[in-house]
Design a protein around this motif. Sequence first.
Motif, PDB file in Angstrom:
ATOM      1  N   PRO A 104     -34.811 -16.622  72.652  1.00 60.34           N
ATOM      2  CA  PRO A 104     -35.263 -15.581  71.724  1.00 60.34           C
ATOM      3  C   PRO A 104     -34.102 -15.046  70.882  1.00 60.34           C
ATOM      4  CG  PRO A 104     -35.293 -14.780  73.992  1.00 60.34           C
ATOM      5  CD  PRO A 104     -34.951 -16.239  74.048  1.00 60.34           C
ATOM      6  N   GLY A 105     -34.333 -14.958  69.584  1.00 62.12           N
ATOM      7  CA  GLY A 105     -33.320 -14.414  68.695  1.00 62.12           C
ATOM      8  C   GLY A 105     -32.196 -15.360  68.342  1.00 62.12           C
ATOM      9  N   HIS A 106     -32.235 -16.603  68.828  1.00 60.26           N
ATOM     10  CA  HIS A 106     -31.177 -17.558  68.501  1.00 60.26           C
ATOM     11  C   HIS A 106     -31.311 -17.963  67.036  1.00 60.26           C
ATOM     12  CE1 HIS A 106     -28.630 -21.073  68.504  1.00 60.26           C
ATOM     13  NE2 HIS A 106     -28.149 -20.664  69.667  1.00 60.26           N
ATOM     14  N   ALA A 107     -30.187 -18.021  66.331  1.00 62.16           N
ATOM     15  CA  ALA A 107     -30.203 -18.318  64.900  1.00 62.16           C
ATOM     16  C   ALA A 107     -30.884 -19.650  64.595  1.00 62.16           C
ATOM     17  CB  ALA A 107     -28.779 -18.310  64.344  1.00 62.16           C
ATOM     18  N   ALA A 108     -30.634 -20.683  65.393  1.00 57.09           N
ATOM     19  CA  ALA A 108     -31.234 -21.990  65.120  1.00 57.09           C
ATOM     20  C   ALA A 108     -32.756 -21.926  65.218  1.00 57.09           C
ATOM     21  CB  ALA A 108     -30.680 -23.039  66.078  1.00 57.09           C
ATOM     22  N   VAL A 109     -33.257 -21.164  66.164  1.00 59.12           N
ATOM     23  CA  VAL A 109     -34.704 -21.007  66.332  1.00 59.12           C
ATOM     24  C   VAL A 109     -35.275 -20.206  65.162  1.00 59.12           C
ATOM     25  CG1 VAL A 109     -36.521 -20.034  67.788  1.00 59.12           C
ATOM     26  CG2 VAL A 109     -34.578 -21.229  68.838  1.00 59.12           C
ATOM     27  N   LEU A 110     -34.603 -19.128  64.786  1.00 61.73           N
ATOM     28  CA  LEU A 110     -35.062 -18.328  63.651  1.00 61.73           C
ATOM     29  C   LEU A 110     -35.105 -19.157  62.374  1.00 61.73           C
ATOM     30  CD1 LEU A 110     -33.197 -14.958  64.334  1.00 61.73           C
ATOM     31  CD2 LEU A 110     -35.651 -15.431  64.599  1.00 61.73           C
ATOM     32  N   ILE A 111     -34.091 -19.964  62.165  1.00 62.66           N
ATOM     33  CA  ILE A 111     -34.055 -20.813  60.978  1.00 62.66           C
ATOM     34  C   ILE A 111     -35.211 -21.809  61.007  1.00 62.66           C
ATOM     35  CG2 ILE A 111     -32.722 -22.621  59.797  1.00 62.66           C
ATOM     36  CD1 ILE A 111     -30.187 -20.994  60.709  1.00 62.66           C
ATOM     37  N   GLY A 112     -35.472 -22.382  62.168  1.00 64.17           N
ATOM     38  CA  GLY A 112     -36.602 -23.306  62.303  1.00 64.17           C
ATOM     39  C   GLY A 112     -37.923 -22.630  61.986  1.00 64.17           C
ATOM     40  N   LEU A 113     -38.136 -21.441  62.521  1.00 65.34           N
ATOM     41  CA  LEU A 113     -39.356 -20.685  62.233  1.00 65.34           C
ATOM     42  C   LEU A 113     -39.463 -20.353  60.750  1.00 65.34           C
ATOM     43  CD1 LEU A 113     -39.376 -18.252  65.279  1.00 65.34           C
ATOM     44  CD2 LEU A 113     -41.225 -19.848  64.696  1.00 65.34           C
ATOM     45  N   TYR A 114     -38.365 -19.882  60.170  1.00 63.40           N
ATOM     46  CA  TYR A 114     -38.352 -19.531  58.744  1.00 63.40           C
ATOM     47  C   TYR A 114     -38.760 -20.727  57.890  1.00 63.40           C
ATOM     48  CZ  TYR A 114     -36.642 -18.509  54.099  1.00 63.40           C
ATOM     49  OH  TYR A 114     -36.558 -18.344  52.734  1.00 63.40           O
ATOM     50  N   ARG A 115     -38.122 -21.834  58.130  1.00 61.96           N
ATOM     51  CA  ARG A 115     -38.398 -23.025  57.315  1.00 61.96           C
ATOM     52  C   ARG A 115     -39.836 -23.496  57.488  1.00 61.96           C
ATOM     53  NH1 ARG A 115     -33.407 -27.058  57.648  1.00 61.96           N
ATOM     54  NH2 ARG A 115     -34.548 -27.966  55.912  1.00 61.96           N
ATOM     55  N   PHE A 116     -40.341 -23.464  58.711  1.00 61.92           N
ATOM     56  CA  PHE A 116     -41.710 -23.887  58.962  1.00 61.92           C
ATOM     57  C   PHE A 116     -42.683 -23.016  58.157  1.00 61.92           C
ATOM     58  CE2 PHE A 116     -45.700 -23.411  61.341  1.00 61.92           C
ATOM     59  CZ  PHE A 116     -46.119 -24.730  61.370  1.00 61.92           C
ATOM     60  N   TYR A 117     -42.572 -21.696  58.315  1.00 64.09           N
ATOM     61  CA  TYR A 117     -43.492 -20.805  57.614  1.00 64.09           C
ATOM     62  C   TYR A 117     -43.319 -20.893  56.098  1.00 64.09           C
ATOM     63  CZ  TYR A 117     -44.686 -18.726  62.098  1.00 64.09           C
ATOM     64  OH  TYR A 117     -45.122 -18.525  63.376  1.00 64.09           O
ATOM     65  N   PHE A 118     -42.076 -20.986  55.647  1.00 69.60           N
ATOM     66  CA  PHE A 118     -41.813 -21.071  54.206  1.00 69.60           C
ATOM     67  C   PHE A 118     -42.480 -22.308  53.609  1.00 69.60           C
ATOM     68  CE2 PHE A 118     -39.435 -22.465  50.539  1.00 69.60           C
ATOM     69  CZ  PHE A 118     -39.406 -21.318  49.763  1.00 69.60           C
ATOM     70  N   TYR A 119     -42.227 -23.463  54.184  1.00 72.71           N
ATOM     71  CA  TYR A 119     -42.747 -24.702  53.613  1.00 72.71           C
ATOM     72  C   TYR A 119     -44.241 -24.884  53.834  1.00 72.71           C
ATOM     73  CZ  TYR A 119     -38.057 -25.944  52.355  1.00 72.71           C
ATOM     74  OH  TYR A 119     -36.821 -25.934  51.785  1.00 72.71           O
ATOM     75  N   LYS A 120     -44.801 -24.166  54.767  1.00 76.07           N
ATOM     76  CA  LYS A 120     -46.252 -24.194  54.958  1.00 76.07           C
ATOM     77  C   LYS A 120     -46.946 -23.176  54.050  1.00 76.07           C
ATOM     78  CE  LYS A 120     -46.574 -27.377  58.111  1.00 76.07           C
ATOM     79  NZ  LYS A 120     -47.312 -28.606  57.898  1.00 76.07           N
ATOM     80  N   GLY A 121     -46.166 -22.426  53.283  1.00 76.46           N
ATOM     81  CA  GLY A 121     -46.743 -21.442  52.374  1.00 76.46           C
ATOM     82  C   GLY A 121     -47.209 -20.176  53.065  1.00 76.46           C
ATOM     83  N   ARG A 122     -46.764 -19.973  54.267  1.00 78.53           N
ATOM     84  CA  ARG A 122     -47.118 -18.777  55.035  1.00 78.53           C
ATOM     85  C   ARG A 122     -46.010 -17.740  54.798  1.00 78.53           C
ATOM     86  NH1 ARG A 122     -48.797 -21.527  60.723  1.00 78.53           N
ATOM     87  NH2 ARG A 122     -48.754 -19.331  61.392  1.00 78.53           N
ATOM     88  N   ALA A 172     -45.786 -14.441  54.148  1.00 79.35           N
ATOM     89  CA  ALA A 172     -45.645 -13.162  54.862  1.00 79.35           C
ATOM     90  C   ALA A 172     -44.974 -13.375  56.216  1.00 79.35           C
ATOM     91  CB  ALA A 172     -47.008 -12.487  55.033  1.00 79.35           C
ATOM     92  N   GLU A 173     -45.339 -14.461  56.896  1.00 81.12           N
ATOM     93  CA  GLU A 173     -44.697 -14.768  58.178  1.00 81.12           C
ATOM     94  C   GLU A 173     -43.245 -15.187  57.971  1.00 81.12           C
ATOM     95  OE1 GLU A 173     -48.128 -16.637  60.887  1.00 81.12           O
ATOM     96  OE2 GLU A 173     -48.192 -17.201  58.750  1.00 81.12           O
ATOM     97  N   ALA A 174     -42.984 -15.925  56.891  1.00 80.60           N
ATOM     98  CA  ALA A 174     -41.604 -16.300  56.576  1.00 80.60           C
ATOM     99  C   ALA A 174     -40.765 -15.052  56.299  1.00 80.60           C
ATOM    100  CB  ALA A 174     -41.564 -17.254  55.384  1.00 80.60           C
ATOM    101  N   LEU A 175     -41.363 -14.069  55.615  1.00 76.86           N
ATOM    102  CA  LEU A 175     -40.643 -12.823  55.338  1.00 76.86           C
ATOM    103  C   LEU A 175     -40.303 -12.086  56.634  1.00 76.86           C
ATOM    104  CD1 LEU A 175     -39.472 -10.741  53.389  1.00 76.86           C
ATOM    105  CD2 LEU A 175     -41.780  -9.781  53.167  1.00 76.86           C
ATOM    106  N   ASP A 176     -41.229 -12.061  57.568  1.00 76.28           N
ATOM    107  CA  ASP A 176     -40.927 -11.439  58.860  1.00 76.28           C
ATOM    108  C   ASP A 176     -39.728 -12.105  59.528  1.00 76.28           C
ATOM    109  OD1 ASP A 176     -43.007  -9.606  58.632  1.00 76.28           O
ATOM    110  OD2 ASP A 176     -44.406 -10.810  59.816  1.00 76.28           O
TER     111      ASP A 176
END
Length: 176
Positions: free
Chosen positions: A59-77, A79-83
């Motif tokens: 939890p809170g690891h930068a690599a995991v956060l980056i993975g989540l960010y990229r997933f939501y961003f490229y999926k067009g989600r 609001a979740e990417a902003l979180d």
Amino acid sequence: MPDTFVSPQVEINEALVTSALLGRGLPTEAEHHLWEAGLSYHLDDIAERHLREAESLAPGHAAVLIGLYRFYFYKGRLAEALDVARRCLLKAAEENNFSTDWRRVRASDAEFGRYENILPRFFLFSLKGYAYLQMRLGETEEGRLAVEKLLELDPTDKIGAKVLLGVLERMGQDDD
């Protein structure tokens, strides 16, 4: 913003993801889930499940956060990417010993212009993603403030914030 807006390069670049500084302490099993999420990117539920497993393990690891960010961003989600971008900003602030309020970070807090300074770059890329997503979600004034902060911290604009500023300045004008 109009649907015709083309995203600038806002993803957090590969050097940050693979950096020993940001990857340190990532459990092997979490790394495996990140890898599996990438392989199953086209299967939204499976990829997201792997990302959530990685998050539960680290939890809170930068690599995991980056993975989540990229997933939501490229999926067009967006609001979740902003979180997640907000979480990345907090993580980057903590890693750099900055104020947790990005508005209070000063150019003198780090050598933002040096390419090899991975942790300050992580902060800049996180703030750029935050600014872009604010703009895309209609919060243009918040986006503008974040872009102005980027240019204050990175006056030579190595991060490419002027592209976002240009978009803001052209908003509402005809395309011709």
